[in-house]
Scaffold this active site. Structure first.
Site, PDB file in Angstrom:
ATOM      1  CD  GLU A 115      -1.233  -0.172   3.702  1.00  0.00           C
ATOM      2  OE1 GLU A 115      -2.197   0.608   3.697  1.00  0.00           O
ATOM      3  OE2 GLU A 115      -1.040  -1.015   4.601  1.00  0.00           O
ATOM      4  CG  ASP A 181      12.506  -1.624   4.153  1.00  0.00           C
ATOM      5  OD1 ASP A 181      12.515  -2.574   3.350  1.00  0.00           O
ATOM      6  OD2 ASP A 181      13.496  -0.920   4.383  1.00  0.00           O
TER       7      ASP A 181
END
Length: 601
Positions: A115, A181
């Site tokens: 997203e 991440d």
């Protein structure tokens, strides 16, 4: 609908043209996601591009990790791919959603689509907004810890291994942060042996020894908090990674830590940076005193991280509400309600904080009036005016401040009907107001039944007379209020008539030496102005603060609501959550610690 790559492989030879028309530099194997050449961010081993999801029609983040530094051979590639496959199953409000992933073996790259966060990383967001309250930082910390606890609760635990503010992403319009991440994330192996990966400034001492577990993420989180509070990158005093390494393994903390003067904040960070044997888990840190709601919040603005600077959250909320009045329609209306009351209802805890800091009476009047209705003194109750009209109890209380200000509260309880009640608090100007104008203004703005206006005015007259010796009540009601109108009265075509400027506050600048009528003039003319069609002032100004409650016989369960007369009487009540737990909503933040989302305009 076929994706770009699906169209490319349809055998008609038009694939390259279609790919160019879409503007993509690359597409995923399914043809659903396309990558543009626009780079959103870049790290040591990863580049983030802007992408597009053709099926859902939304923009996404296309992450590309170069595997040449982390993948040694085919077997490790398969094992790494299996771990990423499990990461795709993560579903948590504190973790960035992973939509798709695949390994591009020929290019030795891992691609994964997540997203997109338009507010960027937490580091970027904090740099843009350099002054935030301690409460905001606490909410960010709680969300990050919640996400970490979710990762670490897996079996085996998932270790992020590169947690830092650059890898935490923000939805600025909702105040939410998410851990992202996960390209370097790994499962904890038996024996705790793992590769030394991450960002030197955020790596725990045991990471350099390549023997660590999920508590290494807690250390990194502590460095994130330090950066959030001070706006300094950890170990910014060092000029190269070797210096950082020597300080970390020697147990020397970043210099920024010693500039944090708030003992609670500093102790919280030090708990995170403690040796692994004494370092708490993420779930334990959620119960730390730093994350508990406090009555007095300061600000973190990078000025030493003391977290105070003279202002508490109560003062901040009061001033925020005072300054953020609805703007007037015309330039000559560039005035607020003059500080008679904040534009939004202020919660008890906000005003309590102001009292504890010793603010003047002008800031505490709402709380004081509210407390008058909680008194159980029978003599005091008997001295107050009471009225019962059609099953509705009306009680008025008030007080006079040392500077002569008169503050009143009207309690209206419908015990036979809905069972709901309201306490309306306001300031009464003895030099400019009359009971009837205030009562009419109250009825117009708060949608009170018309037949109660006269009785409300009588109650106001009686209470003000009791508080101000020698004060003479004004006229009951007549057409005198129309004198507050300017010009030709009801004639809309008359010079200065209602159509042109029907109240003193709305009249043209030429009609007065002042371009904006006084606040007192407005307050005394608002009701009359509304009867003559001037809804601009009547809808955009107001003095009333309203508290709603459930009108029980022996007990009241009061709920503050974020509305005032500025909203035109549109109230959204909060219902009871039980006697043991009451949730108040102040400035969009639920006071039980949850964060409420809001729809975008």
């Amino acid at each position: 609908m076929m994706g770009a790559l699906q169209q490319q492989s349809n055998g008609h030879g038009h694939g390259v043209l279609l790919l160019a028309e879409a503007g993509y530099a690359e597409v995923d194997p399914t043809g659903r996601y396309g990558r543009f050449n626009e780079i959103l961010g870049k790290g040591s081993s990863k580049i983030v591009y802007r992408g597009f999801d053709e099926w859902r029609g939304v923009e996404v983040a296309w992450n590309q990790v170069r595997l040449r530094d982390v993948v040694r051979g085919g077997g490790e590639l398969e094992r790494f791919y299996g771990e990423v496959h499990l990461l795709a199953a993560l579903r948590h409000r504190g973790i960035v959603r992973l939509h798709a992933y695949w390994v591009d073996a020929p290019r030795r790259a891992l691609n994964f689509v997540t997203e997109l966060f338009v507010s960027g990383t937490l580091r970027q967001y904090r740099e843009r907004h350099r002054r935030v309250s301690a409460a905001a930082v606490r909410r960010w910390c709680a969300q990050i810890l919640d996400g970490l606890a979710y990762l670490h609760a897996h079996s085996p635990p998932i270790i992020h291994r590169d947690l830092k503010c650059d890898n935490i992403f923000v939805n600025g319009n909702q105040g939410e942060v998410k851990i992202g991440d996960l390209g370097l994330a790994a499962f904890r192996r038996g024996g705790g042996h793992a590769r030394c990966v991450g960002t030197p400034e955020f790596m725990a001492p045991e990471v350099y020894d390549e023997s660590y577990d999920e508590l290494a993420d807690v250390y990194s989180f502590g460095m994130c908090v330090l950066e959030m509070v001070t706006l300094d990158y950890p170990y910014s005093e060092c000029s190269n990674p070797i210096q950082i390494y020597k300080r970390v393994i020697s147990g020397i903390k970043p210099a920024a830590l010693y500039r944090v003067s708030d003992p609670v904040v500093r102790q919280f960070i030090e708990r995170c940076l403690a040796p692994a044997a004494r370092r708490p888990a993420a779930r334990e840190l959620l119960d730390d005193p730093f994350l508990l709601p406090l009555e007095d919040d300061g600000f973190f603005s990078g000025d030493g991280g003391d977290g105070h600077g003279g202002f508490g959250v109560g003062y901040y909320n009061l001033m925020y509400n005072y300054l953020h009045q609805p703007a007037c329609i015309d330039d000559h209306h560039a005035c607020s309600n003059g500080g008679l009351s904040p534009s939004n209802s202020v919660g008890d805890n906000d005003v309590d904080a102001a009292v504890q800091r010793g603010d003047d009476d002008g800031d505490n009047w709402l709380r004081d009036i509210h407390m008058l209705f909680d008194e159980d003194d029978d003599d005091a109750a008997a001295a107050d005016a009471n009225e019962r009209v059609g099953g509705v109890d009306i009680t008025i209380k008030g007080r006079r401040t040392d500077d002569g200000g008169v503050y009143l509260g009207l309690r209206i309880a419908d015990k036979n009907g809905t069972g709901r009640g309201r306490i309306i608090c306001f300031r009464f100007d003895t030099e400019a107001d009359t009971a009837m104008t205030v009562a009419a203004e109250m009825v117009a703005e708060l949608d009170i039944t018309d037949h109660e206006v006269t009785r409300i005015a009588q109650l106001i007259d009686g209470k003000v007379a009791a508080l101000v010796p020698g004060w003479r009540p004004g006229p009951a009601t007549d057409d005198d209020d129309d004198d507050d109108l300017v010009g030709g009265g009801d004639d809309p075509d008359a010079p200065g008539g209602a159509a042109a400027a029907c109240c003193k506050n709305c009249r043209p600048a030429a009609s007065s030496s002042s371009s904006c009528g006084s606040l007192v003039d407005f307050m005394s003319s608002a009701a009359a102005a509304e009867r003559h069609g001037c809804r601009r002032c009547a809808e955009l100004h107001g003095r009333f603060e309203e508290i709603t409650f459930q009108a029980d016989d022996d007990e009241e369960e009061q709920h503050l609501q974020g509305s005032s007369s500025d909203t035109g009487g549109s109230n959204h009540e909060q219902h009871a959550m039980g006697k043991d737990k009451e949730v108040m909503n102040i400035n969009g933040i639920a006071q039980d610690g949850t964060v409420q989302g809001s729809e975008q305009p």
